[in-house]
Design an enzyme around this catalytic site. Sequence first.
Site, PDB file in Angstrom:
ATOM      1  N   CYS A 163       0.949  -1.095  -0.189  1.00 20.87           N
ATOM      2  CA  CYS A 163      -0.027   0.080  -0.012  1.00 20.87           C
ATOM      3  C   CYS A 163       0.949   1.165   0.072  1.00 20.87           C
ATOM      4  O   CYS A 163       1.555   1.679   0.861  1.00 20.87           O
ATOM      5  CB  CYS A 163      -0.960  -0.141   1.239  1.00 20.87           C
ATOM      6  SG  CYS A 163      -1.977   1.350   1.391  1.00 20.87           S
ATOM      7  N   GLU A 191      -3.809   1.237  -5.731  1.00 21.88           N
ATOM      8  CA  GLU A 191      -2.869   0.277  -6.081  1.00 21.88           C
ATOM      9  C   GLU A 191      -2.650   0.326  -7.567  1.00 21.88           C
ATOM     10  O   GLU A 191      -3.685   0.776  -8.367  1.00 21.88           O
ATOM     11  CB  GLU A 191      -3.409  -1.175  -5.833  1.00 21.88           C
ATOM     12  CG  GLU A 191      -2.000  -2.164  -5.936  1.00 21.88           C
ATOM     13  CD  GLU A 191      -1.042  -1.736  -5.324  1.00 21.88           C
ATOM     14  OE1 GLU A 191      -0.058  -1.371  -5.776  1.00 21.88           O
ATOM     15  OE2 GLU A 191      -0.895  -2.008  -3.922  1.00 21.88           O
TER      16      GLU A 191
END
Length: 264
Positions: free
Chosen positions: A2, A111
């Site tokens: 992340c 992402e």
Amino acid sequence: MCGRFSLTATPEQVQELFGLEEIEGFPPRYNIAPTQPILIIAGDRRRDEGDNRTDRRALLARWGFLPGWVKDPAEFPLLINARSETAAEKASFRAAMRHRRVLIVASGFYEWHRPGKGSKEKSIPYWIKPKQGGIVAFGGLMETYMSADGAEIDTTAILTVGPNREIAPIHDRMPVVIAPEDFTRWLDCLNQEPRHVSDLMLPAPDDYFEAIRVSDLVNKVANSGPEVQEPATDADPIEPPAKPAKRTAKSKAADAHSDQMKLF
């Protein structure tokens, strides 16, 4: 991993969800990046003698974990993520996993689906948020680092785990998500050892998240408005990979961004 996320909930919404007595105001943030201060929830042991329960408090911590034993931050990689499978054994995270587990407050994360090796295609960014909206709590670790001059700074990292069904076509890692009913157990570092909370470090249930393809605006930290979450106009769904993606040397090092240490 992340590497970017967002928090657009109001302070009142955060206060209600986490049962906080008080919280300072803050603006919506659409493109939070490493080294920036982020909102975390920590558990404090109650001061009443014989009371083993914990209170919760909100505080800001630098996104980029620094173990207390680091001598020169400029020569230490910036740890924004910690692999949940090994955090309890790794020297960098072992103490925090036992004594300083926290919740990282978010509205979702970004992402990038990266093309295969040798491909000339660009990485495709996705905004990943709970299908039902609202706040999501990532499992995290905190360490208060003291510099040589005695200055203290709270630092934090997001725990990651393998992907669920929605994230697998995009990336091979995702943040650990702690459900509201598990907040107390996760934050109770006095009574709950890492082995007692290992069952919480699993991929979020399938169908919990939805992935929305967005434009390249999110690639630049300077773009910090709601436009970074607008769906891309030419978005096409991506097909799930034929087999799980293998970890490369680059993905193994993705938790470290040493050039960001220039901010110290």
